[in-house]
Design a protein around this motif. Structure first.
Motif, PDB file in Angstrom:
ATOM      1  N   VAL A 125       0.893  -1.140   0.119  1.00 37.34           N
ATOM      2  CA  VAL A 125       0.103   0.090  -0.062  1.00 37.34           C
ATOM      3  C   VAL A 125       0.721   1.238   0.031  1.00 37.34           C
ATOM      4  N   GLU A 126       0.255   2.322  -0.712  1.00 40.62           N
ATOM      5  CA  GLU A 126       0.819   3.595  -0.450  1.00 40.62           C
ATOM      6  C   GLU A 126      -0.312   4.610  -0.033  1.00 40.62           C
ATOM      7  N   TYR A 127       0.161   5.749   0.719  1.00 34.77           N
ATOM      8  CA  TYR A 127      -0.785   6.282   1.438  1.00 34.77           C
ATOM      9  C   TYR A 127      -0.705   7.759   0.933  1.00 34.77           C
ATOM     10  N   GLU A 128       0.578   8.181   0.344  1.00 34.54           N
ATOM     11  CA  GLU A 128       0.561   9.704   0.147  1.00 34.54           C
ATOM     12  C   GLU A 128       0.867   9.823  -1.452  1.00 34.54           C
ATOM     13  N   LEU A 129       1.342   8.890  -2.311  1.00 40.44           N
ATOM     14  CA  LEU A 129       1.567   8.908  -3.749  1.00 40.44           C
ATOM     15  C   LEU A 129       0.306   8.985  -4.513  1.00 40.44           C
ATOM     16  N   PRO A 130       0.120   9.280  -5.444  1.00 42.66           N
ATOM     17  CA  PRO A 130      -1.140   9.000  -6.539  1.00 42.66           C
ATOM     18  C   PRO A 130      -0.897   7.870  -7.160  1.00 42.66           C
ATOM     19  N   LEU A 131      -1.631   7.096  -7.491  1.00 43.76           N
ATOM     20  CA  LEU A 131      -1.459   5.897  -8.546  1.00 43.76           C
ATOM     21  C   LEU A 131      -0.610   6.031  -9.478  1.00 43.76           C
ATOM     22  N   ALA A 132      -0.456   7.201 -10.108  1.00 45.26           N
ATOM     23  CA  ALA A 132       0.387   7.484 -11.475  1.00 45.26           C
ATOM     24  C   ALA A 132       1.844   7.392 -11.110  1.00 45.26           C
ATOM     25  N   ARG A 133       2.023   7.511  -9.717  1.00 52.29           N
ATOM     26  CA  ARG A 133       3.506   7.617  -9.321  1.00 52.29           C
ATOM     27  C   ARG A 133       3.823   6.127  -9.032  1.00 52.29           C
ATOM     28  N   PHE A 134       2.957   5.265  -8.784  1.00 52.41           N
ATOM     29  CA  PHE A 134       3.697   3.807  -8.497  1.00 52.41           C
ATOM     30  C   PHE A 134       3.240   2.804  -9.061  1.00 52.41           C
ATOM     31  N   CYS A 135       2.032   2.891  -9.838  1.00 50.75           N
ATOM     32  CA  CYS A 135       1.359   1.684 -10.581  1.00 50.75           C
ATOM     33  C   CYS A 135       2.316   0.975 -11.497  1.00 50.75           C
ATOM     34  N   ASP A 136       2.893   1.716 -12.307  1.00 51.39           N
ATOM     35  CA  ASP A 136       3.686   1.256 -13.467  1.00 51.39           C
ATOM     36  C   ASP A 136       4.851   0.482 -12.721  1.00 51.39           C
ATOM     37  N   LYS A 148      -4.180   3.680  -0.021  1.00 54.56           N
ATOM     38  CA  LYS A 148      -5.127   3.668   0.929  1.00 54.56           C
ATOM     39  C   LYS A 148      -5.070   4.826   1.833  1.00 54.56           C
ATOM     40  N   LYS A 149      -6.068   5.056   2.677  1.00 52.90           N
ATOM     41  CA  LYS A 149      -5.791   6.054   3.543  1.00 52.90           C
ATOM     42  C   LYS A 149      -5.172   5.713   4.933  1.00 52.90           C
ATOM     43  N   TYR A 150      -4.720   6.417   5.829  1.00 53.46           N
ATOM     44  CA  TYR A 150      -3.902   5.903   6.961  1.00 53.46           C
ATOM     45  C   TYR A 150      -4.723   5.048   7.789  1.00 53.46           C
ATOM     46  N   GLU A 151      -6.104   5.522   7.970  1.00 54.45           N
ATOM     47  CA  GLU A 151      -6.827   4.965   8.738  1.00 54.45           C
ATOM     48  C   GLU A 151      -7.373   3.346   8.317  1.00 54.45           C
ATOM     49  N   LEU A 152      -7.041   3.038   7.261  1.00 59.50           N
ATOM     50  CA  LEU A 152      -7.192   1.846   6.757  1.00 59.50           C
ATOM     51  C   LEU A 152      -8.565   1.349   6.837  1.00 59.50           C
ATOM     52  N   GLY A 153      -9.710   2.276   6.487  1.00 58.40           N
ATOM     53  CA  GLY A 153     -10.872   2.070   6.456  1.00 58.40           C
ATOM     54  C   GLY A 153     -11.206   1.205   5.133  1.00 58.40           C
ATOM     55  N   VAL A 154     -12.621   1.378   4.662  1.00 55.83           N
ATOM     56  CA  VAL A 154     -12.887   0.603   3.550  1.00 55.83           C
ATOM     57  C   VAL A 154     -12.344   1.218   2.119  1.00 55.83           C
ATOM     58  N   TRP A 155     -12.087   2.303   2.112  1.00 56.77           N
ATOM     59  CA  TRP A 155     -11.603   3.031   0.784  1.00 56.77           C
ATOM     60  C   TRP A 155     -10.423   2.509   0.593  1.00 56.77           C
ATOM     61  N   ARG A 156     -10.492   2.264  -0.882  1.00 55.72           N
ATOM     62  CA  ARG A 156      -9.240   1.774  -1.488  1.00 55.72           C
ATOM     63  C   ARG A 156      -9.522   2.052  -3.067  1.00 55.72           C
ATOM     64  N   ARG A 157      -8.170   2.207  -3.567  1.00 57.30           N
ATOM     65  CA  ARG A 157      -8.030   2.341  -5.222  1.00 57.30           C
ATOM     66  C   ARG A 157      -6.904   1.398  -5.815  1.00 57.30           C
ATOM     67  N   GLN A 158      -7.261   0.829  -6.576  1.00 56.39           N
ATOM     68  CA  GLN A 158      -6.435  -0.339  -7.132  1.00 56.39           C
ATOM     69  C   GLN A 158      -5.835   0.523  -8.531  1.00 56.39           C
ATOM     70  N   CYS A 159      -4.421  -0.028  -8.532  1.00 53.46           N
ATOM     71  CA  CYS A 159      -4.049   0.143  -9.884  1.00 53.46           C
ATOM     72  C   CYS A 159      -4.315  -0.227 -11.324  1.00 53.46           C
ATOM     73  N   PRO A 160      -4.801   0.569 -12.238  1.00 50.59           N
ATOM     74  CA  PRO A 160      -5.433   0.016 -13.369  1.00 50.59           C
ATOM     75  C   PRO A 160      -4.827  -0.997 -14.094  1.00 50.59           C
ATOM     76  N   ALA A 161      -5.297  -1.793 -14.810  1.00 51.45           N
ATOM     77  CA  ALA A 161      -4.742  -2.573 -15.776  1.00 51.45           C
ATOM     78  C   ALA A 161      -3.762  -1.902 -16.627  1.00 51.45           C
ATOM     79  N   ALA A 162      -2.867  -2.599 -17.226  1.00 49.85           N
ATOM     80  CA  ALA A 162      -1.899  -2.073 -17.831  1.00 49.85           C
ATOM     81  C   ALA A 162      -2.475  -1.498 -19.160  1.00 49.85           C
ATOM     82  N   GLY A 163      -2.107  -0.619 -20.017  1.00 46.09           N
ATOM     83  CA  GLY A 163      -2.736   0.084 -20.857  1.00 46.09           C
ATOM     84  C   GLY A 163      -4.145   0.875 -20.547  1.00 46.09           C
ATOM     85  N   ASN A 164      -4.526   1.122 -19.358  1.00 54.06           N
ATOM     86  CA  ASN A 164      -5.525   1.724 -19.232  1.00 54.06           C
ATOM     87  C   ASN A 164      -5.599   2.945 -18.473  1.00 54.06           C
TER      88      ASN A 164
END
Length: 281
Positions: A242-253, A265-281
């Motif tokens: 997990v990353e907390y402070e970087l946007p997806l674009a900074r680490f997904c590749d 994720k957010k630091y409180e590790l609640g439900v909220w999450r964002r996945q890295c998009p599939a390659a090419g998306n």
């Protein structure tokens, strides 16, 4: 926990009597689980998450079982066997989060930890580092916790605060002390039929990859450390990241190149999450 990063919840399981704790230790010593192969690849008979497996990490708030992820990592004290079974019915594997390297005053077994093994605060209210050299004291306590996870039906354990030797604990902990303790925890989990993940502790990955079934990491991209997790991926073992402070674009590749299972994720590790998009998306 990455140094001073963690989320805290409370739980109320029934504390086990001391006689039961010691019996668990004796019984554990009478059984053994197959260890990993010399190249670090997983042993047969335990759940083995593969590199790239998606996951959800929720340690706070009401458990949301609707997240479309094959693996859930949830607090072991806060959730009961019925909730674990419910996730299993949905086809999920479930990881039991425990703190094995720090004491938490809000846990039901807190009074079982003698003052002599409690060190400095780890940066969170009501929490203190443990003297991991005192395995005579800590092993039966951790045995009881891990047995609780097994009894509830969890598939694996995520032991937290497993890098005290890199922090100001109040004890003169060495890398050798940490290796011994981490291997002890892994062995206990395996004896109870559970897989176990190495939390952070990047410098000791080469020595520990054969003892653990997967890794859990916080912020390796932010600190430019993700390549150090490659031994797990090469051994066919997932790295839940997990990353907390970087946007997806900074680490997904980079995560895709390395085969990591990465979330924002957010630091409180609640439900909220964002996945890295599939390659090419």
């Amino acid at each position: 926990m990455r140094d001073q990063v963690a989320t805290r919840v409370t739980g109320r399981p029934v504390a086990l009597p001391v006689t039961v704790l010691m019996l668990l230790v004796v019984l554990a010593g009478c059984t053994s689980a197959p260890e990993s192969a010399p190249d670090g690849r997983p042993a047969a008979g335990r759940w083995q998450p593969e590199p790239g497996t998606d996951w959800q990490w929720q340690l706070s708030g009401r458990l949301d079982t609707t997240v479309d992820a094959p693996v859930y990592d949830i607090d072991g004290f806060e959730h009961d066997a019925a909730q674990v079974a419910g996730l299993h019915r949905k086809g999920r594997k479930v990881i039991c989060y425990l703190s094995t390297g720090a004491w938490e005053e809000f846990r039901p077994d807190a009074d079982d930890f003698p003052a002599a093994v409690l060190g400095k605060s780890n940066g969170w209210a009501g929490e203190r580092w443990l003297d991991i050299r005192r395995t005579d004291v800590l092993q039966p306590l951790m045995e009881a916790r891990i047995a609780m996870c097994a009894k509830k039906g969890f598939d694996a354990v995520e032991p937290d605060n497993m890098d005290g030797y890199r922090n100001r604990t109040g004890f003169p902990l060495t890398a050798a002390d940490q290796l011994r303790y981490n291997r002890l925890i892994a062995g206990v989990a395996h004896r109870h039929g559970l897989s176990v993940g190495l939390k952070n502790d990047l410098p000791q990955i080469p020595q520990l990859v054969g003892d653990f079934d997967f890794a859990v990491n916080e912020q390796c991209a932010q600190y430019e450390e993700c390549a150090q997790l490659s031994p797990f991926v090469k051994a066919g073992k997932a790295v839940f990241h997990v990353e907390y402070e970087l946007p997806l674009a900074r680490f997904c590749d980079g995560s895709r190149r390395l085969g990591l299972s990465s979330l924002l994720k957010k630091y409180e590790l609640g439900v909220w999450r964002r996945q890295c998009p599939a390659a090419g998306n």
